[in-house]
Design a protein around this motif. Structure first.
Motif, short mmCIF file in Angstrom:
data_model
loop_
_atom_site.label_atom_id
_atom_site.label_comp_id
_atom_site.label_asym_id
_atom_site.label_seq_id
_atom_site.Cartn_x
_atom_site.Cartn_y
_atom_site.Cartn_z
N GLY A 56 -2.70 1.63 -16.22
CA GLY A 56 -2.23 1.17 -14.92
C GLY A 56 -2.40 -0.31 -14.68
O GLY A 56 -3.21 -0.99 -15.31
N CYS A 57 -1.61 -0.82 -13.75
CA CYS A 57 -1.79 -2.18 -13.22
C CYS A 57 -2.58 -2.06 -11.93
O CYS A 57 -2.81 -0.95 -11.45
N HIS A 96 -0.66 -6.98 -9.27
CA HIS A 96 0.67 -6.45 -9.00
C HIS A 96 0.82 -6.03 -7.54
O HIS A 96 1.80 -6.35 -6.88
N ALA A 97 -0.17 -5.30 -7.04
CA ALA A 97 -0.08 -4.79 -5.67
C ALA A 97 0.13 -5.94 -4.68
O ALA A 97 1.00 -5.89 -3.81
N GLN A 105 0.30 0.47 -1.44
CA GLN A 105 0.13 0.25 -2.89
C GLN A 105 -1.14 0.93 -3.42
O GLN A 105 -1.76 0.43 -4.38
N LEU A 137 -1.62 1.51 -7.18
CA LEU A 137 -2.12 0.39 -7.99
C LEU A 137 -3.58 0.06 -7.65
O LEU A 137 -4.39 -0.20 -8.54
#
Ligand SMILES: NC(=O)c1ccc[n+]([C@@H]2O[C@H](COP(=O)([O-])OP(=O)(O)OC[C@H]3O[C@@H](n4cnc5c(N)ncnc54)[C@H](O)[C@@H]3O)[C@@H](O)[C@H]2O)c1
Ligand SMILES: [Fe+2]
Length: 373
Positions: free
Chosen positions: A248-249, A253-254, A347, A350
């Motif tokens: 996962g990121c 990113h979020a 999000q 993430l």
């Protein structure tokens, strides 16, 4: 029992576009999603037997839910295989198109309507960043919500990923920079993720190492030399995709999604805006965790002391792509709280992968630190 590693996509490599298309028999039940410059350039003569859709005829920039809905409406009904030949934009659009649903893209992403996979998906990336050719994620801007959001579902794994470095060589430097920074962020975020396993970390580390090696060559030899290493960057981005597809990121990113969704800052560029500030916050909150291992990986690659390695990393990234402050994009200070709220609310997929938990106040501090720096 924890799942340690999954790679559902078959990976192929071809030395030329010709070699790839000679291995395929295209018919009208094949749909190619690409850009006109590709069709009239490197793909010329090879795709005439297939149905073709040009992504840019449905809008500029990264995918929006409305863009995908418009293409869905226009695509031939009897398509059996979809070939996505392009960057993350083309690929993510194609990922939504393999699904049948009575709902809109917004409803699918919000899991309000069911969907099921009805077509085969073959992905040929032409940028060196997203790794989307091996992930189960597709991302679109939800226009009414002013942010980007991903749909993560195993139905979205491409059946085949095909790496053809020849297609990446024509990428202009700016998009090389933004997409490869995205790949580097995938590799680092997945390395630091609590979901990381020894398997995913192997892919993260290899990607970090290949990208940093490549960046040092680009800085030394000049920007126009990057495409000599197109095959290395393409493979590194694929490795990073395998890593984040499993681990996962996270917060980088979020926190970049509202910037992409509201101000249309390209994805890799938006990630870079958040990267250093998020890592600094991580370091402040838990300096002795797995971040120590990351420093070692980076230090080895950049031949610097461990304690100076992250500084050296930020500097190198800035040499690849110049970073600006949020205010230069027209973002207003009072919007930062709206961004932080939207990240916390939308999000969580993430944020669950964060190295340490970040509160609303932490996120506000992060956004403020890059607002007018
Ligand atoms: N699904 C996933 O797992 C995943 C992961 C990361 C990013 N993404 C998404 O991917 C998108 C960004 O993708 P990207 O960074 O690949 O950029 P992109 O697809 O938006 O492409 C950037 C620009 O480069 C052009 N281009 C692409 N290939 C080219 C080539 N070979 N030669 C010349 N021009 C070329 C495109 O036409 C476009 O103008 C974002 O929407 C992001 O959210 C998805
Ligand atoms: Fe990304």
């Amino acid at each position: 029992m924890e799942k340690m590693f999954l790679l559902k996509t078959e990976i192929h490599q071809f030395t030329s576009v010709r070699e790839f298309f000679e291995s395929q028999k295209l018919t009208k039940s094949d749909l190619i999603i690409t850009n006109r410059f590709m069709a009239e350039g490197k793909l010329k003569g090879y795709i005439k037997n297939a149905s073709v859709i040009f992504q840019e005829e449905y809008g500029n920039g990264e995918p929006t839910d409305q863009m995908v809905m418009a293409i869905k409406k226009d695509m031939p009904k009897d398509v059996l295989r979809i070939f996505a030949i392009g960057g993350g934009t083309v690929i993510d659009i194609a990922k939504f198109l393999v699904l049948e649903s009575e709902g809109s893209i917004d409803e699918m992403i919000m899991k309000e309507k069911e969907y099921h996979k009805t077509r085969e998906l073959i992905v040929i990336p032409t940028t060196c960043g997203t790794g989307s050719e091996v992930t189960n994620v597709a991302i679109a801007e939800l226009m009414s919500r002013k942010t980007k959001k991903g749909l993560a579902d195993d139905a979205l794994y491409p059946d085949k990923a095909v790496l053809i470095p020849e297609l990446v060589e024509s990428l202009p430097y700016k998009f090389f920079a933004t997409s490869s920074i995205d790949a580097l962020v995938h590799a680092v975020e997945s390395y630091l993720s609590p979901k990381a396993s020894e398997y995913s970390k192997m892919f993260s580390c290899k990607a970090i190492s290949m990208i940093l090696k490549g960046y040092q060559v680009v800085v030394q030899k000049g920007k126009d030399q990057w495409n000599q290493l197109a095959d290395q960057f393409l493979m590194a981005s694929n490795f990073a995709g395998i890593a984040f597809g499993n681990a996962g990121c996270a917060a980088v990113h979020a926190m970049s999604y509202p910037l992409g969704g509201t101000y249309h800052i390209p994805h890799g560029e938006a990630n870079q805006l958040m990267f250093e500030a998020v890592l600094r916050m991580y370091e402040k909150k838990d300096p002795h965790g797995h971040l120590e291992d990351l420093k070692e990986v980076v230090a080895n690659e950049l031949c610097v002391e461990k304690e100076k390695s992250l500084e050296a990393l930020y500097e190198l990234m800035d040499q690849i792509l110049v970073r600006k402050s949020l205010c230069t994009y027209g973002i207003k200070k009072e919007e930062l709280s709206v961004f932080a709220e939207s990240v916390l609310e939308g999000q969580q997929r993430l944020l669950n992968n964060n190295y340490v938990e970040l509160s609303y106040d932490d996120m506000m501090q992060i956004y403020h630190s890059v607002f007018d720096k």
